[in-house]
Enzyme design. Structure first.
Site, PDB file in Angstrom:
ATOM      1  N   LYS A  32       0.864  -1.180   0.000  1.00  0.00           N
ATOM      2  CA  LYS A  32       0.000   0.000   0.000  1.00  0.00           C
ATOM      3  C   LYS A  32       0.898   1.227   0.000  1.00  0.00           C
ATOM      4  CE  LYS A  32      -1.953   2.911   2.125  1.00  0.00           C
ATOM      5  NZ  LYS A  32      -1.947   4.406   1.910  1.00  0.00           N
TER       6      LYS A  32
ATOM      7  N   GLY B 269       5.900   5.131   9.064  1.00  0.00           N
ATOM      8  CA  GLY B 269       5.057   6.318   9.079  1.00  0.00           C
ATOM      9  C   GLY B 269       5.071   6.962  10.449  1.00  0.00           C
ATOM     10  N   SER B 270       3.991   7.630  10.774  1.00  0.00           N
ATOM     11  CA  SER B 270       3.939   8.379  12.029  1.00  0.00           C
ATOM     12  C   SER B 270       3.689   7.456  13.220  1.00  0.00           C
ATOM     13  CB  SER B 270       2.825   9.428  11.965  1.00  0.00           C
ATOM     14  OG  SER B 270       1.560   8.808  12.010  1.00  0.00           O
ATOM     15  N   THR B 271       4.082   7.927  14.388  1.00  0.00           N
ATOM     16  CA  THR B 271       3.856   7.173  15.614  1.00  0.00           C
ATOM     17  C   THR B 271       2.365   6.987  15.876  1.00  0.00           C
ATOM     18  OG1 THR B 271       5.936   7.986  16.543  1.00  0.00           O
ATOM     19  CG2 THR B 271       4.305   7.147  18.103  1.00  0.00           C
TER      20      THR B 271
ATOM     21  N   VAL C 167      -0.150   6.742  13.739  1.00  0.00           N
ATOM     22  CA  VAL C 167      -0.711   5.693  12.887  1.00  0.00           C
ATOM     23  C   VAL C 167      -0.115   4.337  13.256  1.00  0.00           C
ATOM     24  CG1 VAL C 167      -0.995   4.880  10.511  1.00  0.00           C
ATOM     25  CG2 VAL C 167      -1.189   7.321  11.024  1.00  0.00           C
ATOM     26  N   GLY C 168       1.138   4.307  13.679  1.00  0.00           N
ATOM     27  CA  GLY C 168       1.760   3.055  14.107  1.00  0.00           C
ATOM     28  C   GLY C 168       0.997   2.397  15.236  1.00  0.00           C
TER      29      GLY C 168
ATOM     30  N   GLU D 160       8.526   1.364  11.830  1.00  0.00           N
ATOM     31  CA  GLU D 160       9.565   2.388  11.801  1.00  0.00           C
ATOM     32  C   GLU D 160       8.834   3.716  11.789  1.00  0.00           C
ATOM     33  OE1 GLU D 160      11.409   5.387  10.507  1.00  0.00           O
ATOM     34  OE2 GLU D 160      11.812   4.293   8.648  1.00  0.00           O
TER      35      GLU D 160
ATOM     36  N   CYS E 224      12.576  10.949   8.410  1.00  0.00           N
ATOM     37  CA  CYS E 224      12.261  10.508   9.770  1.00  0.00           C
ATOM     38  C   CYS E 224      13.445  10.677  10.712  1.00  0.00           C
ATOM     39  CB  CYS E 224      11.783   9.062   9.765  1.00  0.00           C
ATOM     40  SG  CYS E 224      12.940   7.914   8.982  1.00  0.00           S
TER      41      CYS E 224
END
Length: 511
Positions: A198, A251-253, A255-256, A274, A308
Site C-alpha cells: 500500500k 510512518g507516524s507514531t 498511525v503506528g 519504523e 524521519c
C-alpha cells in the site's frame, strides 16, 4: 540562476521550471499480475507539489480491493511457485528486476520528483540506483537462508528451518517512495513471501511502475500486488486482514499505534514499525566548525526536511556556540530553494497531502508556534515562492525543552539550536525526547564518540557523518520511534519464521 537572498531562495527563480510533462503509464491497481480498476471505480488526484496541480487520477483501492489483493497473494503463497523456488532461482529473477530498474532510472526519478518534490538530480544519481542495489543485496541472500542443526541434551536429533512468514502487508511512506518500497519488498521477496503493497496516497506513481517491472522481470502473478488508496480505508483493511501474516509499516507514531491495535484485534499478526523521530546532533567543542555546520544543515534540510531521522535538534557545546551559529547562518545561504528539476536546487517543495496543503501548512504553523513561544528566528521562516509548497530553510535559537518546535516531529526544513555545557548535559538533552530513531555526534575525540554513542537511546548513531545508510546496516528505532529493523540480514529475518523439527535417535524412549 539568479542571485540568492540570505534564505537561499530568490523571487527571480522560476517556480516551477517548464519541464515537459512525463507520460504517466500506470494509474490502476496491480492485483494478481494485472492492472485493474478499483471495485468501486473511484479514483483520486495525485498532485505535483511544485505547482499544486493534478498530475493524474489514480485508482482508489478500498476494502474490497484489499480483499482481492490479499486473496491473490494468499493463492500465490499457498499454491504458487515463488515460496517453493530454490533461493538461487528467486535471486536470478530479482537480479533481472534490478536490471530493469537500471534501464528506467530517468523515468522513475521523474515520477518521484513530480509526485514527491524530490530532487531530480539526486533521484537519478542516488535514490533509483540505490533501490536496484537493494534488490541485488537481498537477492544475494536468497540462497543462504538456512537453519541450524541442534545439539540436544537427550537422545534426539533436531534442526531448525527458516521459512517465509507468508503473506505480508507493506505500507510505504511518501517521503522516500522508491527507497522504502524496496527496503520492504526486497527482503520479503528473498525470503519467499508474497505481498500486498500500500503506497502512500500522496506518492503512488513509482510503486505502480515497479509493479509493471516486477511482472516483466518474471516475478509470478500474485507475488507483488500494489493497491493505491487511503490509510483509513485501504491501509486499515490491510492491517486488520485475517489472511495477512505480517505487517511492516513506516510512518507516524500515531498511525503506528493504530496498526498495532488492528493487528492485535485480528489474527495477532506480527508487526514491525519504523516511526517518527526528533533526532539530536551533538556538536562538541573540539569539532571542526565548518564540517559540523555542513552536517547540521544536511541533517535537517536534505529532502526538504521530510526525513524521519532528520537531525532537527542541534546541540552545540557552549564554547563554540557563537562561532558555530555565525558559520551556520552563512552556509544556510547555499541551500537554494527551487524547482527540484533544476540542477542547482537543494530544497524542493513539501509534499502535497491529499487535496490540501496539509504538510506545507503544518510546517508553517510550527514556525509560527516557535515565534509565539519566544524562540529567535535566525534565518528563513517564510514561504519561498508564490506557487507550489516551498519553504525557506529555517533555523531557531533561544529555544527551551517545552516548546513545540523542540518536542514535536515537524517533518520540514526547520532546525532548533540549543547549547550544552558538559558531555553529561549533552547526553541528557539528547535523550530528552519520546523518540529514539537516530542521533549524530561531531567530535575529534574517540573517547567522547564512544561514551556518547553508548549513552544515547537511539537505533542508529552517526559519528562525524549523517544519513550514512547502507544495505548492510540495520535501521530502526527505540521508544516511540518503533521496533523491528529494516536493512541488513536483520531486515531479512522479520520475513522468516523458525520451525523446529525433532526426530528420536536409536534406543531413545520413543523407539
Amino acid at each position: 540562476m539568479a542571485n540568492h537572498g540570505s534564505n537561499g531562495s530568490s523571487d527571480d527563480l522560476t517556480f516551477p521550471l517548464e519541464i515537459p510533462p512525463a507520460k504517466i503509464r500506470f494509474t490502476k491497481l496491480f492485483i494478481g499480475g494485472e492492472f485493474v480498476d478499483s471495485v468501486s471505480g473511484k479514483t483520486f488526484e495525485t498532485i505535483d507539489p511544485r505547482t499544486g496541480e493534478t498530475i493524474a487520477r489514480v485508482s482508489e483501492g478500498d476494502k474490497e480491493d484489499i480483499d482481492l489483493a490479499v486473496g491473490a497473494a494468499r493463492r500465490a503463497f499457498d499454491h504458487g511457485p515463488w515460496p517453493r523456488l530454490p533461493g538461487a532461482a528467486r535471486a536470478k529473477i530479482m537480479h533481472k528486476f534490478a536490471d530493469l530498474i537500471d534501464q528506467h532510472i530517468e523515468e522513475l526519478a521523474t515520477l518521484d520528483t513530480l509526485n514527491a518534490g524530490k530532487l531530480f538530480s539526486w533521484g537519478k544519481a542516488v535514490d533509483i540506483p540505490s533501490v536496484a542495489n537493494t534488490l541485488r543485496y537481498f537477492a544475494g541472500a536468497a540462497d543462504k537462508i538456512h537453519g541450524q542443526v541442534l545439539k540436544m541434551s537427550r537422545e534426539l536429533h533436531a534442526y531448525t528451518l527458516l521459512e517465509p512468514i507468508g503473506v505480508v502487508g507493506l505500507i510505504i511512506p511518501w517521503n522516500f517512495p522508491s527507497t522504502m518500497f524496496f527496503v520492504k519488498v526486497s527482503p520479503a521477496l528473498a525470503a519467499g513471501c508474497t505481498m500486498v503493497v500500500k503506497p502512500a496516497e500522496q506518492t503512488p506513481l513509482s510503486a505502480l511502475f515497479y509493479a509493471h517491472l516486477a511482472k516483466e522481470a518474471g516475478i509470478p502473478d500474485g507475488v507483488i500486488n500494489v493497491v493505491s488508496g487511503y490509510g483509513p480505508t485501504a491501509g486499515a483493511a490491510l492491517t486488520s486482514h485475517m489472511n495477512v501474516d505480517k505487517v511492516s509499516f513506516t510512518g507516524s507514531t500515531e498511525v503506528g499505534r493504530k496498526v498495532m491495535q488492528a493487528a492485535a484485534a485480528s489474527n495477532l499478526k506480527t508487526v514491525s514499525l519504523e516511526l517518527g523521530g526528533k533526532s539530536p546532533l551533538l556538536i562538541f567543542d573540539d569539532a571542526d566548525i565548518d564540517q559540523a555546520a555542513d552536517l547540521a544543515l544536511l541533517g535537517v534540510m536534505h529532502n526538504k526536511g521530510e526525513v524521519c531521522v532528520a537531525g532537527s535538534r542541534v546541540l552545540v557545546q557552549e564554547a563554540i556556540y557563537d562561532e558555530f551559529v555565525k558559520t551556520l547562518v552563512e552556509k544556510a545561504k547555499e541551500w537554494v530553494v527551487g524547482d527540484p528539476f533544476h540542477p542547482n536546487s537543494r530544497v524542493g517543495p513539501q509534499v502535497r497531502i491529499n487535496v490540501d496543503k496539509k504538510q506545507y501548512e503544518k510546517v508553517m504553523s510550527y514556525i509560527e508556534h516557535g515565534k509565539r513561544e519566544g524562540a529567535t528566528l535566525l534565518t528563513g521562516g517564510k514561504p519561498a515562492a508564490k506557487k507550489g509548497y516551498y519553504i525557506e530553510p529555517t533555523v531557531f535559537t533561544d529555544v527551551t525543552d517545552d516548546m513545540m518546535i523542540v518536542k514535536d516531529e515537524i517533518f520540514g526544513p526547520v532546525m532548533v539550536l540549543m547549547k550544552f555545557k558538559t558531555m553529561e548535559d549533552g547526553i541528557r538533552a539528547a535523550n530528552n525526547t519520546r523518540y529514539g530513531l537516530a542521533a549524530g555526534i561531531v567530535t575529534k575525540s574517540l573517547d567522547t564518540a564512544n561514551t556518547v554513542s553508548r549513552s544515547i537511546r537511539a537505533g542508529v548513531i552517526w559519528i562525524n557523518c549523517y544519513f550514512a545508510f547502507d544495505n548492510d546496516c540495520p535501521f530502526g528505532g527505540y521508544k516511540s520511534s518503533g521496533f523491528g529493523r529494516d536493512e541488513g540480514m536483520v531486515g531479512l529475518q522479520k520475513y522468516l519464521q523458525v520451525k523446529s523439527v525433532v526426530t528420536p535417535l536409536y534406543n531413545s524412549p520413543w523407539q
